[in-house]
Design an enzyme around this catalytic site. Structure first.
Site, short mmCIF file in Angstrom:
data_model
loop_
_atom_site.label_atom_id
_atom_site.label_comp_id
_atom_site.label_asym_id
_atom_site.label_seq_id
_atom_site.Cartn_x
_atom_site.Cartn_y
_atom_site.Cartn_z
N HIS A 120 0.82 -1.21 0.00
CA HIS A 120 0.00 0.00 0.00
C HIS A 120 0.86 1.26 0.00
CE1 HIS A 120 -3.29 2.71 1.58
NE2 HIS A 120 -3.94 2.00 0.68
N LYS B 82 3.26 4.28 -1.21
CA LYS B 82 3.36 5.15 -2.38
C LYS B 82 4.62 5.98 -2.19
CE LYS B 82 -1.27 4.93 -1.08
NZ LYS B 82 -1.68 3.73 -1.71
N ASP C 252 17.38 8.97 -8.15
CA ASP C 252 18.84 9.17 -8.10
C ASP C 252 19.37 9.08 -6.67
OD1 ASP C 252 18.84 9.58 -10.81
OD2 ASP C 252 19.07 11.75 -10.70
N HIS D 153 -8.61 11.16 0.10
CA HIS D 153 -7.78 9.98 0.34
C HIS D 153 -6.53 10.33 1.15
CE1 HIS D 153 -5.05 6.64 -1.36
NE2 HIS D 153 -6.02 6.00 -0.73
N LYS E 157 -3.75 11.20 4.08
CA LYS E 157 -3.42 10.50 5.33
C LYS E 157 -2.29 11.27 6.01
CE LYS E 157 -4.27 6.58 2.38
NZ LYS E 157 -5.70 6.50 2.62
N ASP F 60 0.74 20.57 17.31
CA ASP F 60 1.37 21.86 17.53
C ASP F 60 2.89 21.79 17.42
OD1 ASP F 60 2.20 21.48 20.76
OD2 ASP F 60 0.41 20.42 20.12
#
Length: 488
Positions: free
Chosen positions: A196, A198, A203, A411, A413, A418
């Site tokens: 899942h 991403k 380089d 979508h 996440k 603070d």
């Protein structure tokens, strides 16, 4: 069934995140461009020196010795100072139509990273669908990314894709067109989950982490938030090690090793964060990953990172996540899983923090999620008087947009306190942290000079814009149909 926007059907005690950031000694104002030139020269020299040494020693050097040599001779975190870190966002067509986007789009950031690629592009993703099958006009940005990926081979740039198995024929066609090397990871047999993650590592110098899938819908039809960092070798090298874990266990006969080699050990952690400057502002930064089975030596577990950020907060916690469920959501039967739920309850009721939780409503939301969230809201009543608010974000759709499957949803996440910014790739339920591969990035710029534009404040501006927008509605304890579209 794992439901993702764009997914085809079937398919330790130590340094806390809020610790005051350190500064980089020996850096005078105005010296950054010179140091960056020296950094590039020295890094290139070190790389080719290693190649020559490897040939001389018959190929036995380019393993763990490579890491040791570079650590002794070259510290990119202390030398390369011009690091551009950018919050990036995808806004679905029609969302906030009268307000200009305050940040670069994720598509723009991906294209910029590909333009800057000189040697390698490593991408870990759930799946690959950058072009619509139905000639949908809003897939134009996905097609631009697709064409840019195809052009890498002509530039002499190696492209590797680590994706969840099994994949459709889309990936096979892409390999034929682009010359990419694709390795499918059979997570279902390894840990019972999926890939899942991403992430992009370019380089071993630039990177992207965020919620957006390699899907045209993630660029124009789904609301996403991510972070790109350029010219930051140490962080990109660390992210590359996460990618190499997937690459190691990928393939038809992939398996978990009895132990992870030292060359894949973490270069950052909650105990030993990297001391960087993002856009000139000092920061302590580290990567986290899940599940524990794929965490190499020194790597902070993703759930532990989130809990640590919650524990570190002093005044408020703002969370934007598609799904928040104190369940093992994809187990049968589902079972209760309280760590994140308990952490937020304790923060609000024991420590007096303000909790703001923004979740999503779309046809694949679970109705049970809203009942659990209502149980959080009951804590606001006397005599407890905790301060917890929950809102539900719904992306509006025209009749035509409703025809686009697995789209029109928030979508994102991420979490802002603070003190700290956390950007992740996982929804907040057990399976994502115990079985499924994901990654998180923690940025602490606490103690920076007043008035400086930090990533944390920028992320909080995104959260507050969404929180106060017309697309967010209050969840109340007496609602029986908080998300009419939800699955029951």
């Amino acid at each position: 069934m794992w439901t993702e926007p764009g997914t085809e059907p079937g398919t330790e005690p130590g340094t806390e995140p809020g610790t005051e950031p350190g500064t980089e000694p020996g850096t005078e104002p105005g010296t950054e461009p010179i140091l960056n030139l020296l950094c590039w020269f020295f890094q290139t020299w070190s790389y080719y020196s290693l190649l020559l040494l490897n040939v001389f020693l018959g190929g036995g050097f380019m393993t763990e010795n490579c890491d040791q040599f570079l650590n002794l001779t070259f510290d990119p975190c202390r030398t390369c100072l011009l690091r551009r870190a950018s919050l990036v966002e995808s806004l679905p067509v029609g969302l906030y139509p009268s307000a200009p986007a305050p940040h670069d789009s994720i598509a723009q950031s991906w294209l910029r990273l590909l333009d800057r690629a000189n040697h390698s592009v490593d991408i870990a993703a759930f799946y690959l669908t950058l072009r619509s099958k139905d000639q949908e006009p809003t897939d134009a940005q996905g097609r631009l990314v697709f064409e840019k990926l195809k052009s890498l081979k002509a530039k002499g740039v190696t492209l590797r894709l680590s994706v969840n198995a099994p994949q459709s024929q889309t990936v096979d066609k892409f390999v034929c067109l682009s010359g990419a090397e694709v390795r499918e990871v059979h997570m279902s047999s390894l840990t019972g989950g999926i890939i899942h993650t991403k992430l992009w590592a370019v380089d071993q110098r630039h990177l992207y982490v965020g919620s957006a899938n390699m899907d045209w819908r993630s660029l124009t039809q789904v609301k996403e938030v991510g972070l790109t960092v350029e010219d930051c070798s140490c962080l990109s090298q660390d992210l590359s090690r996460v990618f190499e874990v997937y690459w190691t266990v990928g393939g038809a006969n992939g398996s978990l090793p009895p132990y992870w080699p030292a060359r894949l050990s973490a270069l950052s952690s909650s105990q030993n964060p990297l001391h960087l400057k993002f856009n000139g502002v000092p920061a302590r930064v580290y990567l986290s990953s899940s599940p524990p089975q794929l965490s190499t030596r020194g790597r902070t577990d993703d759930l532990a990172a989130i809990l640590s950020v919650i524990e570190d907060a002093q005044y408020f916690i703002h969370v934007s996540v598609m799904d928040f469920l104190p369940l093992a959501q994809f187990s049968q039967p589902p079972r209760f899983w309280p760590p994140l739920d308990s952490a937020l309850r304790a923060a609000a009721c024991s420590r007096g923090l303000k909790i703001r939780l923004l979740v999503s409503c779309w046809p694949y939301s679970q109705a049970a999620m809203f009942v659990y969230l209502q149980s959080l809201l009951t804590l606001n009543r006397p005599p407890l008087n905790c301060d917890i608010q929950v809102k539900v974000f719904t992306v509006p759709s025209t009749m035509e947009q409703m025809k686009i499957q697995f789209a029109r949803v928030n979508h994102a996440k991420f979490m802002v306190t603070d003190r700290v910014l956390y950007i992740g790739t996982s929804n907040w339920s057990e399976d994502y942290f115990t079985q499924t591969a994901g990654v998180g990035l923690v940025v602490n710029q606490t103690g920076s000079e007043p008035g400086l534009k930090t990533l944390r404040t920028q992320a909080d501006q995104i959260f507050l814009r969404d929180w106060t927008s017309q697309y967010s509605t209050d969840l109340t304890t007496d609602q029986t149909d908080a998300c009419p579209q939800a699955q029951r």
